[in-house]
Design a protein around this motif. Structure first.
Motif, PDB file in Angstrom:
ATOM      1  N   PRO A  26      98.959 149.358  56.923  1.00  0.00           N
ATOM      2  CA  PRO A  26      98.095 149.607  58.075  1.00  0.00           C
ATOM      3  C   PRO A  26      98.314 151.019  58.616  1.00  0.00           C
ATOM      4  CG  PRO A  26      99.990 148.326  58.745  1.00  0.00           C
ATOM      5  CD  PRO A  26     100.065 148.451  57.244  1.00  0.00           C
ATOM      6  N   LEU A  27      97.338 151.504  59.355  1.00  0.00           N
ATOM      7  CA  LEU A  27      97.487 152.777  60.048  1.00  0.00           C
ATOM      8  C   LEU A  27      98.349 152.539  61.284  1.00  0.00           C
ATOM      9  CD1 LEU A  27      96.701 155.763  60.274  1.00  0.00           C
ATOM     10  CD2 LEU A  27      94.682 155.026  61.582  1.00  0.00           C
ATOM     11  N   ILE A  28      99.334 153.410  61.506  1.00  0.00           N
ATOM     12  CA  ILE A  28     100.197 153.284  62.679  1.00  0.00           C
ATOM     13  C   ILE A  28     100.305 154.627  63.397  1.00  0.00           C
ATOM     14  CG2 ILE A  28     101.550 151.424  61.608  1.00  0.00           C
ATOM     15  CD1 ILE A  28     103.875 153.490  61.401  1.00  0.00           C
ATOM     16  N   ALA A  29     100.717 154.554  64.658  1.00  0.00           N
ATOM     17  CA  ALA A  29     101.035 155.754  65.438  1.00  0.00           C
ATOM     18  C   ALA A  29     102.218 155.408  66.335  1.00  0.00           C
ATOM     19  CB  ALA A  29      99.847 156.202  66.281  1.00  0.00           C
ATOM     20  N   TYR A  30     103.294 156.161  66.175  1.00  0.00           N
ATOM     21  CA  TYR A  30     104.475 155.947  67.006  1.00  0.00           C
ATOM     22  C   TYR A  30     104.254 156.451  68.420  1.00  0.00           C
ATOM     23  CZ  TYR A  30     107.469 154.678  63.091  1.00  0.00           C
ATOM     24  OH  TYR A  30     108.033 154.029  62.018  1.00  0.00           O
ATOM     25  N   ALA A  31     104.933 155.809  69.361  1.00  0.00           N
ATOM     26  CA  ALA A  31     104.985 156.334  70.722  1.00  0.00           C
ATOM     27  C   ALA A  31     105.645 157.699  70.664  1.00  0.00           C
ATOM     28  CB  ALA A  31     105.783 155.400  71.624  1.00  0.00           C
ATOM     29  N   GLU A  32     105.137 158.639  71.444  1.00  0.00           N
ATOM     30  CA  GLU A  32     105.698 159.991  71.423  1.00  0.00           C
ATOM     31  C   GLU A  32     107.179 159.997  71.771  1.00  0.00           C
ATOM     32  OE1 GLU A  32     103.039 162.072  74.077  1.00  0.00           O
ATOM     33  OE2 GLU A  32     101.729 162.619  72.407  1.00  0.00           O
ATOM     34  N   GLU A  33     107.611 159.063  72.597  1.00  0.00           N
ATOM     35  CA  GLU A  33     109.002 159.010  73.053  1.00  0.00           C
ATOM     36  C   GLU A  33     109.899 158.161  72.160  1.00  0.00           C
ATOM     37  OE1 GLU A  33     106.030 159.326  76.346  1.00  0.00           O
ATOM     38  OE2 GLU A  33     106.319 157.930  74.694  1.00  0.00           O
ATOM     39  N   CYS A  34     109.310 157.476  71.162  1.00  0.00           N
ATOM     40  CA  CYS A  34     110.092 156.507  70.391  1.00  0.00           C
ATOM     41  C   CYS A  34     109.732 156.531  68.909  1.00  0.00           C
ATOM     42  CB  CYS A  34     109.882 155.112  70.987  1.00  0.00           C
ATOM     43  SG  CYS A  34     111.118 153.919  70.480  1.00  0.00           S
ATOM     44  N   ASP A  35     109.696 157.724  68.344  1.00  0.00           N
ATOM     45  CA  ASP A  35     109.377 157.914  66.938  1.00  0.00           C
ATOM     46  C   ASP A  35     110.676 158.219  66.193  1.00  0.00           C
ATOM     47  OD1 ASP A  35     108.618 158.844  64.415  1.00  0.00           O
ATOM     48  OD2 ASP A  35     106.962 160.054  65.190  1.00  0.00           O
ATOM     49  N   PRO A  36     111.122 157.333  65.301  1.00  0.00           N
ATOM     50  CA  PRO A  36     112.385 157.582  64.602  1.00  0.00           C
ATOM     51  C   PRO A  36     112.348 158.820  63.708  1.00  0.00           C
ATOM     52  CG  PRO A  36     111.279 155.667  63.690  1.00  0.00           C
ATOM     53  CD  PRO A  36     110.501 156.075  64.905  1.00  0.00           C
ATOM     54  N   ASN A  37     111.164 159.326  63.417  1.00  0.00           N
ATOM     55  CA  ASN A  37     111.046 160.536  62.600  1.00  0.00           C
ATOM     56  C   ASN A  37     111.261 161.814  63.397  1.00  0.00           C
ATOM     57  OD1 ASN A  37     110.226 159.075  60.168  1.00  0.00           O
ATOM     58  ND2 ASN A  37     108.364 158.658  61.325  1.00  0.00           N
ATOM     59  N   THR A  38     111.101 161.743  64.722  1.00  0.00           N
ATOM     60  CA  THR A  38     111.193 162.946  65.540  1.00  0.00           C
ATOM     61  C   THR A  38     112.118 162.824  66.748  1.00  0.00           C
ATOM     62  OG1 THR A  38     109.260 162.291  66.845  1.00  0.00           O
ATOM     63  CG2 THR A  38     108.858 163.671  64.900  1.00  0.00           C
TER      64      THR A  38
END
Length: 133
Positions: free
Chosen positions: A65-77
């Motif tokens: 599926p398409l996903i979008a992380y919360a800006e404050e809770c993205d494990p990539n950033t």
């Protein structure tokens, strides 16, 4: 509180509808608990490795599926994503359904908004739209 850019929210809703049209409907994360035949377009707010929005259209075998992380809770950033997830969504993994029609109505009523904000309080979610400059 967690933030999601509205362009990503719209893209996820659209992708869910496209997947549903192509693959026969919408997925229901609660099917085993509450079998319902009237699945509908929406988003899943998911807390597991970070917190993200996820499209809910049925997928082809092996598709994601398409996903979008919360800006404050993205494990990539975000190095502190685990603590943010625990403070906002809670320590357990889970999923909450957000109705696409309701989201689209509040987005239409707030044409200058740029982000969906999700606040968590004892057993409830609060959604609001904000304009970031």
């Amino acid at each position: 509180m967690l933030s999601f850019p509205l362009d990503k929210v719209r893209a996820i809703i659209d992708r869910g509808r496209t997947d549903a049209k192509t693959h026969g409907g919408f997925r229901n994360p609660y099917r085993s608990l509450h079998p319902v035949s009237d699945e509908q377009p929406g988003l899943w707010l998911v807390g597991d490795r970070g917190v993200y929005l996820c499209s809910n259209g049925k997928l082809a075998d092996g598709a994601r599926p398409l996903i979008a992380y919360a800006e404050e809770c993205d494990p990539n950033t975000c190095d502190d994503w685990f603590e943010v997830k625990r403070r906002t969504f809670g320590g357990d993994d889970g999923v909450e359904f957000l109705d696409a029609k309701q989201l689209e109505a509040i987005m239409a009523a707030s044409p200058n908004a740029t982000h969906l904000r999700v606040a968590f309080s004892s057993g409830a979610l609060q959604l609001c739209l904000v304009e970031r400059l």
